[in-house]
Design a protein around this motif. Sequence first.
Motif, PDB file in Angstrom:
ATOM      1  N   TYR A   1     -30.269   9.489 101.095  1.00 35.51           N
ATOM      2  CA  TYR A   1     -31.148   9.721  99.951  1.00 35.51           C
ATOM      3  C   TYR A   1     -32.266   8.681  99.909  1.00 35.51           C
ATOM      4  O   TYR A   1     -33.420   9.012  99.643  1.00 35.51           O
ATOM      5  CB  TYR A   1     -30.351   9.717  98.651  1.00 35.51           C
ATOM      6  CG  TYR A   1     -31.197  10.109  97.462  1.00 35.51           C
ATOM      7  CD1 TYR A   1     -31.571  11.434  97.282  1.00 35.51           C
ATOM      8  CD2 TYR A   1     -31.652   9.166  96.557  1.00 35.51           C
ATOM      9  CE1 TYR A   1     -32.371  11.818  96.215  1.00 35.51           C
ATOM     10  CE2 TYR A   1     -32.447   9.535  95.487  1.00 35.51           C
ATOM     11  CZ  TYR A   1     -32.802  10.856  95.321  1.00 35.51           C
ATOM     12  OH  TYR A   1     -33.596  11.222  94.272  1.00 35.51           O
ATOM     13  N   ARG A   2     -31.945   7.440 100.192  1.00 39.75           N
ATOM     14  CA  ARG A   2     -32.979   6.395 100.220  1.00 39.75           C
ATOM     15  C   ARG A   2     -34.007   6.662 101.313  1.00 39.75           C
ATOM     16  O   ARG A   2     -35.205   6.424 101.122  1.00 39.75           O
ATOM     17  CB  ARG A   2     -32.347   5.024 100.396  1.00 39.75           C
ATOM     18  CG  ARG A   2     -31.653   4.544  99.143  1.00 39.75           C
ATOM     19  CD  ARG A   2     -31.103   3.165  99.297  1.00 39.75           C
ATOM     20  NE  ARG A   2     -30.413   2.772  98.068  1.00 39.75           N
ATOM     21  CZ  ARG A   2     -29.431   1.896  98.020  1.00 39.75           C
ATOM     22  NH1 ARG A   2     -29.027   1.302  99.123  1.00 39.75           N
ATOM     23  NH2 ARG A   2     -28.869   1.605  96.873  1.00 39.75           N
TER      24      ARG A   2
ATOM     25  N   LEU B   1     -34.830   9.644 102.411  1.00 39.82           N
ATOM     26  CA  LEU B   1     -35.637  10.754 101.903  1.00 39.82           C
ATOM     27  C   LEU B   1     -36.645  10.273 100.859  1.00 39.82           C
ATOM     28  O   LEU B   1     -37.805  10.679 100.873  1.00 39.82           O
ATOM     29  CB  LEU B   1     -34.745  11.840 101.306  1.00 39.82           C
ATOM     30  CG  LEU B   1     -33.975  12.692 102.300  1.00 39.82           C
ATOM     31  CD1 LEU B   1     -32.950  13.556 101.574  1.00 39.82           C
ATOM     32  CD2 LEU B   1     -34.917  13.554 103.114  1.00 39.82           C
ATOM     33  N   GLN B   2     -36.193   9.390  99.964  1.00 37.55           N
ATOM     34  CA  GLN B   2     -37.100   8.844  98.954  1.00 37.55           C
ATOM     35  C   GLN B   2     -38.242   8.075  99.599  1.00 37.55           C
ATOM     36  O   GLN B   2     -39.399   8.224  99.219  1.00 37.55           O
ATOM     37  CB  GLN B   2     -36.349   7.900  98.006  1.00 37.55           C
ATOM     38  CG  GLN B   2     -35.575   8.582  96.927  1.00 37.55           C
ATOM     39  CD  GLN B   2     -34.938   7.563  96.001  1.00 37.55           C
ATOM     40  OE1 GLN B   2     -34.344   6.585  96.449  1.00 37.55           O
ATOM     41  NE2 GLN B   2     -35.057   7.803  94.715  1.00 37.55           N
TER      42      GLN B   2
ATOM     43  N   ALA C   1     -40.594  10.478 101.236  1.00 39.92           N
ATOM     44  CA  ALA C   1     -41.344  11.210 100.215  1.00 39.92           C
ATOM     45  C   ALA C   1     -42.464  10.348  99.650  1.00 39.92           C
ATOM     46  O   ALA C   1     -43.603  10.806  99.504  1.00 39.92           O
ATOM     47  CB  ALA C   1     -40.407  11.665  99.093  1.00 39.92           C
TER      48      ALA C   1
ATOM     49  N   SER D   1     -42.606  14.665  96.299  1.00 40.65           N
ATOM     50  CA  SER D   1     -41.327  14.502  95.612  1.00 40.65           C
ATOM     51  C   SER D   1     -40.226  14.610  96.674  1.00 40.65           C
ATOM     52  O   SER D   1     -40.472  15.016  97.813  1.00 40.65           O
ATOM     53  CB  SER D   1     -41.146  15.603  94.562  1.00 40.65           C
ATOM     54  OG  SER D   1     -40.976  16.860  95.194  1.00 40.65           O
ATOM     55  N   VAL D   2     -39.017  14.252  96.292  1.00 40.16           N
ATOM     56  CA  VAL D   2     -37.896  14.367  97.233  1.00 40.16           C
ATOM     57  C   VAL D   2     -37.707  15.828  97.635  1.00 40.16           C
ATOM     58  O   VAL D   2     -37.486  16.130  98.813  1.00 40.16           O
ATOM     59  CB  VAL D   2     -36.605  13.781  96.620  1.00 40.16           C
ATOM     60  CG1 VAL D   2     -35.403  14.062  97.512  1.00 40.16           C
ATOM     61  CG2 VAL D   2     -36.760  12.286  96.392  1.00 40.16           C
ATOM     62  N   GLU D   3     -37.832  16.751  96.671  1.00 39.41           N
ATOM     63  CA  GLU D   3     -37.698  18.170  96.994  1.00 39.41           C
ATOM     64  C   GLU D   3     -38.772  18.597  97.990  1.00 39.41           C
ATOM     65  O   GLU D   3     -38.485  19.286  98.970  1.00 39.41           O
ATOM     66  CB  GLU D   3     -37.787  19.030  95.744  1.00 39.41           C
ATOM     67  CG  GLU D   3     -37.668  20.511  96.052  1.00 39.41           C
ATOM     68  CD  GLU D   3     -37.786  21.407  94.824  1.00 39.41           C
ATOM     69  OE1 GLU D   3     -37.601  22.617  94.997  1.00 39.41           O
ATOM     70  OE2 GLU D   3     -38.057  20.906  93.724  1.00 39.41           O
TER      71      GLU D   3
ATOM     72  N   GLU E   1     -40.348  16.753 100.113  1.00 41.13           N
ATOM     73  CA  GLU E   1     -40.055  16.136 101.414  1.00 41.13           C
ATOM     74  C   GLU E   1     -38.984  16.928 102.149  1.00 41.13           C
ATOM     75  O   GLU E   1     -39.082  17.171 103.347  1.00 41.13           O
ATOM     76  CB  GLU E   1     -39.627  14.682 101.239  1.00 41.13           C
ATOM     77  CG  GLU E   1     -39.251  13.984 102.524  1.00 41.13           C
ATOM     78  CD  GLU E   1     -40.379  13.845 103.537  1.00 41.13           C
ATOM     79  OE1 GLU E   1     -40.068  13.671 104.728  1.00 41.13           O
ATOM     80  OE2 GLU E   1     -41.564  13.911 103.167  1.00 41.13           O
ATOM     81  N   CYS E   2     -37.952  17.362 101.411  1.00 39.05           N
ATOM     82  CA  CYS E   2     -36.905  18.187 102.026  1.00 39.05           C
ATOM     83  C   CYS E   2     -37.503  19.479 102.568  1.00 39.05           C
ATOM     84  O   CYS E   2     -37.196  19.894 103.689  1.00 39.05           O
ATOM     85  CB  CYS E   2     -35.808  18.498 101.016  1.00 39.05           C
ATOM     86  SG  CYS E   2     -34.825  17.080 100.531  1.00 39.05           S
TER      87      CYS E   2
END
Length: 66
Positions: free
Chosen positions: A13-14, A16-17, A20, A26-28, A30-31
């Motif tokens: 998660y880090r 991804l953050q 992003a 946003s994280v979404e 980026e996903c």
Amino acid sequence: MQRLSLEVDVQLYRMLQSAAQANNLSVEEECMRRLQGGERRSRYIQALVAELRADEEQRRASEQCC
């Protein structure tokens, strides 16, 4: 406002953050970028995006009904 709780791998998660933020997303987003960009498909990211979408749909539905 409803809350969604997810158990995620903290290191992933880090990462991804960080990605992003570097891409001004946003994280979404980026996903989604990773999924659409042909990068290695990750079941974790796909599940995270599905949860984020479900949360957004639920939020929109609750805003419309009240």
